[in-house]
Design a protein around this motif. Sequence first.
Motif, PDB file in Angstrom:
ATOM      1  N   ASN A 153       2.737  21.087   6.980  1.00  0.00           N
ATOM      2  CA  ASN A 153       1.763  20.912   5.926  1.00  0.00           C
ATOM      3  C   ASN A 153       1.104  19.527   5.723  1.00  0.00           C
ATOM      4  O   ASN A 153       2.018  18.770   5.124  1.00  0.00           O
ATOM      5  N   VAL A 154      -0.201  18.893   5.976  1.00  0.00           N
ATOM      6  CA  VAL A 154      -0.471  17.685   5.884  1.00  0.00           C
ATOM      7  C   VAL A 154      -1.454  17.723   4.895  1.00  0.00           C
ATOM      8  O   VAL A 154      -2.507  18.491   4.679  1.00  0.00           O
ATOM      9  N   SER A 155      -1.294  16.957   3.867  1.00  0.00           N
ATOM     10  CA  SER A 155      -2.431  16.931   2.700  1.00  0.00           C
ATOM     11  C   SER A 155      -2.414  15.300   1.938  1.00  0.00           C
ATOM     12  O   SER A 155      -1.149  14.617   1.993  1.00  0.00           O
ATOM     13  N   ASN A 156      -3.183  14.905   1.497  1.00  0.00           N
ATOM     14  CA  ASN A 156      -3.099  13.839   0.632  1.00  0.00           C
ATOM     15  C   ASN A 156      -2.541  13.953  -0.720  1.00  0.00           C
ATOM     16  O   ASN A 156      -2.735  12.957  -1.599  1.00  0.00           O
ATOM     17  N   ILE A 157      -2.128  14.977  -1.040  1.00  0.00           N
ATOM     18  CA  ILE A 157      -1.679  15.506  -2.450  1.00  0.00           C
ATOM     19  C   ILE A 157      -0.049  15.029  -2.202  1.00  0.00           C
ATOM     20  O   ILE A 157       0.841  15.524  -1.323  1.00  0.00           O
ATOM     21  N   PRO A 158       0.318  13.967  -2.843  1.00  0.00           N
ATOM     22  CA  PRO A 158       1.667  13.600  -2.929  1.00  0.00           C
ATOM     23  C   PRO A 158       2.532  14.915  -3.178  1.00  0.00           C
ATOM     24  O   PRO A 158       2.272  15.645  -4.359  1.00  0.00           O
ATOM     25  N   GLY A 159       3.755  15.071  -2.469  1.00  0.00           N
ATOM     26  CA  GLY A 159       4.878  16.170  -2.792  1.00  0.00           C
ATOM     27  C   GLY A 159       4.345  17.357  -1.958  1.00  0.00           C
ATOM     28  O   GLY A 159       4.669  18.521  -2.764  1.00  0.00           O
ATOM     29  N   THR A 160       3.463  17.461  -1.081  1.00  0.00           N
ATOM     30  CA  THR A 160       2.851  18.592  -0.521  1.00  0.00           C
ATOM     31  C   THR A 160       4.160  19.465   0.021  1.00  0.00           C
ATOM     32  O   THR A 160       4.298  20.656   0.055  1.00  0.00           O
ATOM     33  N   THR A 161       4.795  18.754   0.937  1.00  0.00           N
ATOM     34  CA  THR A 161       6.147  19.365   1.448  1.00  0.00           C
ATOM     35  C   THR A 161       7.031  19.477   0.462  1.00  0.00           C
ATOM     36  O   THR A 161       7.802  18.664   0.047  1.00  0.00           O
ATOM     37  N   ARG A 162       7.443  20.910   0.154  1.00  0.00           N
ATOM     38  CA  ARG A 162       8.265  21.350  -1.062  1.00  0.00           C
ATOM     39  C   ARG A 162       9.613  21.584  -0.315  1.00  0.00           C
ATOM     40  O   ARG A 162      10.533  21.763  -1.441  1.00  0.00           O
ATOM     41  N   ASP A 163       9.873  21.841   0.771  1.00  0.00           N
ATOM     42  CA  ASP A 163      11.119  22.370   1.355  1.00  0.00           C
ATOM     43  C   ASP A 163      11.391  21.714   2.690  1.00  0.00           C
ATOM     44  O   ASP A 163      10.387  21.276   3.191  1.00  0.00           O
ATOM     45  N   ALA A 164      12.768  21.924   3.211  1.00  0.00           N
ATOM     46  CA  ALA A 164      13.002  21.277   4.439  1.00  0.00           C
ATOM     47  C   ALA A 164      12.515  22.401   5.463  1.00  0.00           C
ATOM     48  O   ALA A 164      12.679  23.505   5.572  1.00  0.00           O
ATOM     49  N   ILE A 165      11.797  21.744   6.623  1.00  0.00           N
ATOM     50  CA  ILE A 165      11.442  22.780   7.505  1.00  0.00           C
ATOM     51  C   ILE A 165      11.853  22.258   8.988  1.00  0.00           C
ATOM     52  O   ILE A 165      11.759  21.227   9.306  1.00  0.00           O
ATOM     53  N   ASP A 166      12.614  23.223   9.563  1.00  0.00           N
ATOM     54  CA  ASP A 166      13.115  22.886  10.930  1.00  0.00           C
ATOM     55  C   ASP A 166      12.439  23.466  12.040  1.00  0.00           C
ATOM     56  O   ASP A 166      11.896  24.438  12.133  1.00  0.00           O
ATOM     57  N   VAL A 167      11.928  22.268  12.885  1.00  0.00           N
ATOM     58  CA  VAL A 167      11.093  22.644  14.082  1.00  0.00           C
ATOM     59  C   VAL A 167      11.874  22.257  15.339  1.00  0.00           C
ATOM     60  O   VAL A 167      12.001  21.084  15.716  1.00  0.00           O
ATOM     61  N   VAL A 207      11.855  16.687  23.246  1.00  0.00           N
ATOM     62  CA  VAL A 207      11.653  15.299  23.337  1.00  0.00           C
ATOM     63  C   VAL A 207      12.048  14.753  24.831  1.00  0.00           C
ATOM     64  O   VAL A 207      13.542  14.644  24.835  1.00  0.00           O
ATOM     65  N   LYS A 208      11.574  14.376  25.658  1.00  0.00           N
ATOM     66  CA  LYS A 208      11.998  13.835  26.931  1.00  0.00           C
ATOM     67  C   LYS A 208      13.247  14.781  27.589  1.00  0.00           C
ATOM     68  O   LYS A 208      14.059  14.263  27.912  1.00  0.00           O
ATOM     69  N   GLY A 209      13.189  15.909  27.399  1.00  0.00           N
ATOM     70  CA  GLY A 209      14.240  16.942  28.172  1.00  0.00           C
ATOM     71  C   GLY A 209      15.233  17.254  27.088  1.00  0.00           C
ATOM     72  O   GLY A 209      16.264  17.895  27.626  1.00  0.00           O
ATOM     73  N   TYR A 210      15.162  16.655  25.996  1.00  0.00           N
ATOM     74  CA  TYR A 210      16.419  17.221  24.946  1.00  0.00           C
ATOM     75  C   TYR A 210      15.802  18.026  23.758  1.00  0.00           C
ATOM     76  O   TYR A 210      14.696  17.704  23.592  1.00  0.00           O
ATOM     77  N   LYS A 211      16.643  18.854  23.566  1.00  0.00           N
ATOM     78  CA  LYS A 211      16.412  19.922  22.688  1.00  0.00           C
ATOM     79  C   LYS A 211      16.704  19.103  21.192  1.00  0.00           C
ATOM     80  O   LYS A 211      17.765  18.553  21.032  1.00  0.00           O
ATOM     81  N   VAL A 212      15.742  19.103  20.589  1.00  0.00           N
ATOM     82  CA  VAL A 212      15.755  18.364  19.353  1.00  0.00           C
ATOM     83  C   VAL A 212      15.374  19.300  17.792  1.00  0.00           C
ATOM     84  O   VAL A 212      14.243  19.957  18.310  1.00  0.00           O
ATOM     85  N   VAL A 213      15.905  19.324  16.841  1.00  0.00           N
ATOM     86  CA  VAL A 213      15.648  20.132  15.601  1.00  0.00           C
ATOM     87  C   VAL A 213      15.207  18.979  14.843  1.00  0.00           C
ATOM     88  O   VAL A 213      16.062  18.534  14.276  1.00  0.00           O
ATOM     89  N   LEU A 214      13.693  19.142  14.605  1.00  0.00           N
ATOM     90  CA  LEU A 214      13.320  17.956  13.777  1.00  0.00           C
ATOM     91  C   LEU A 214      12.979  18.702  12.313  1.00  0.00           C
ATOM     92  O   LEU A 214      12.500  19.684  12.139  1.00  0.00           O
ATOM     93  N   CYS A 215      13.564  17.969  11.238  1.00  0.00           N
ATOM     94  CA  CYS A 215      13.489  18.516  10.032  1.00  0.00           C
ATOM     95  C   CYS A 215      12.316  17.674   9.073  1.00  0.00           C
ATOM     96  O   CYS A 215      12.675  16.489   8.900  1.00  0.00           O
ATOM     97  N   ASP A 216      11.371  18.141   8.598  1.00  0.00           N
ATOM     98  CA  ASP A 216      10.446  17.590   7.780  1.00  0.00           C
ATOM     99  C   ASP A 216      11.020  17.842   6.628  1.00  0.00           C
ATOM    100  O   ASP A 216      11.075  18.981   6.025  1.00  0.00           O
TER     101      ASP A 216
END
Length: 496
Positions: free
Chosen positions: A275-289, A293-302
Amino acid sequence: MLKTASWSKRAYSSVPVTYFHPTIYALSTSPGQKSAIAVVRVTGTHSKYILQQLTGSQNEPVARRASLRNLYSAVREKKILLDSSLTLYFANPRSFTGEDMLELHLHGGRAVVKSVLKAIEELGDRKNGLDIRYAQPGEFSQRAFQNGRMDLTQIEGVGELIDAETETQRRSATSGLTGQNKQVFDRWRSTIVSNIAQLTALIDFGDDAEIEDIDHIVEAARQEMHGLREEMHRFVRKVDRSSILQNGIKVALLGSPNAGKSSLLNCITNEDTSNVSNIPGTTRDAIDVPIDVKGYKVVLCDTAGIRHESEDRIELEGIKRAKAKAFQCDLAVLVVDPTKKPYIGPGLRELVNTGIPHKNTIIAINKMDLVDPQTIKEVVLDLQTSFEKQFAITSVSCRDLRGIEELVNHLSAFFEEFTGTTTQDSDPIAVSRRVQEIMVKDVLFGVDEFLASSEDIVMASENLNYAADGIGKITGQSVGIEEVLGVVFSRFCVGK
Ligand SMILES: Nc1nc2c(ncn2[C@@H]2O[C@H](COP(=O)(O)OP(=O)(O)OP(=O)(O)O)[C@@H](O)[C@H]2O)c(=O)[nH]1
């Protein structure tokens, strides 16, 4: 005479161990989906009969030759065309299962598949010795194991290969499939067994031997097992690192609110995941995606932006979770906004310096499109004095994508070092959790106990037996086999 003997031997060896087992069949491609092609596999003694009935031809099929054939419903009186299919017949023992096998490459429509499966089912007639049924999960691989076509580590390798999502996972799975792991286990086993033999000889005939000779044999066994223990520990360490490849490297995106964490996640994944927005604090929880990445499985957490002054209960909970994620991650990527001072707030500084000081961190100065190079230099200087450790710093813009490729290269260099692999030329190894457990609880335990007990030759030999049995459980060539078979095959799906 000789001729008869060799003929009878050949005739005997051409009967698989599972000759009297039911003939089984299954759809081996994804069920319930429309596709160009669907493959139905059949294995067992009645495979040829099924082919002849479906094609309405009593001709002997040519093994390993693909032919285009019309398939008909088995109800002969009403000869109904089901499909025009590519058929492939494999004669035992030269097949995946070691039995006679049949592959039908059908057109992938649901009705076509259903009708062919039904036609095969209708050929079953147990009273007349035609035991034909749909396969259980993993049963094809189980037949391959029972007929000695594959050992358990290779079969598990097939499972890992099918589950592989990235290039590195695929390469690590091949260590099992190609029998590389089995060779290692076999070598260990024969070293242990030869030492057991030496000790057994001492137990049985030691009364006649000189004391020095006995000491010499025991010491040689100790030396050899010491070396083997080292090698086994190296193997287990490598497996640990390789299993990170299977589960994914955990990367947490940290930063102040509005620094551009969600935007960076979207740039790296090339998707609007976060979720991208110019309101600070938009991401309220951690999201695992999970991403590649170049052949590695990565779990990216926003994660939620970290600031001190928030009083919003939900935001505060998000910050708490962000800190927990940072603690669990393998790598933290700290996103910095160069347009806002302080570049690093006290909350983040404290987290990096005291909350996760043991974590590897890469700093990404974002929004470089909004500031001049001189400001970037200032920010870099500020960051270098903010933290107790020096981190790699790179600048990016999620707006015009400058620096993103460089950041991804930084990440992949880290992944290489962290997992002890490169995507091109190393040899990660994948073994199942079952194998990892047996390695520690049986094999290494037996070897350790042997090294602790080699004064008492009888006990020492027992401990080596324990270790050798452990390896047998791994490859499926020893005692304890029934207890492990259920675990191994239950992980498989029907048709595999
Ligand atoms: N000019 C410019 N704007 C950017 C860049 N990256 C992000 N932004 C903008 O900055 C604002 C915040 O971006 P987000 O990605 O939502 O930031 P965040 O860190 O996830 O924010 P929180 O969820 O509040 O923690 C959005 O308006 C983005 O469009 C960039 O590189 N350049």
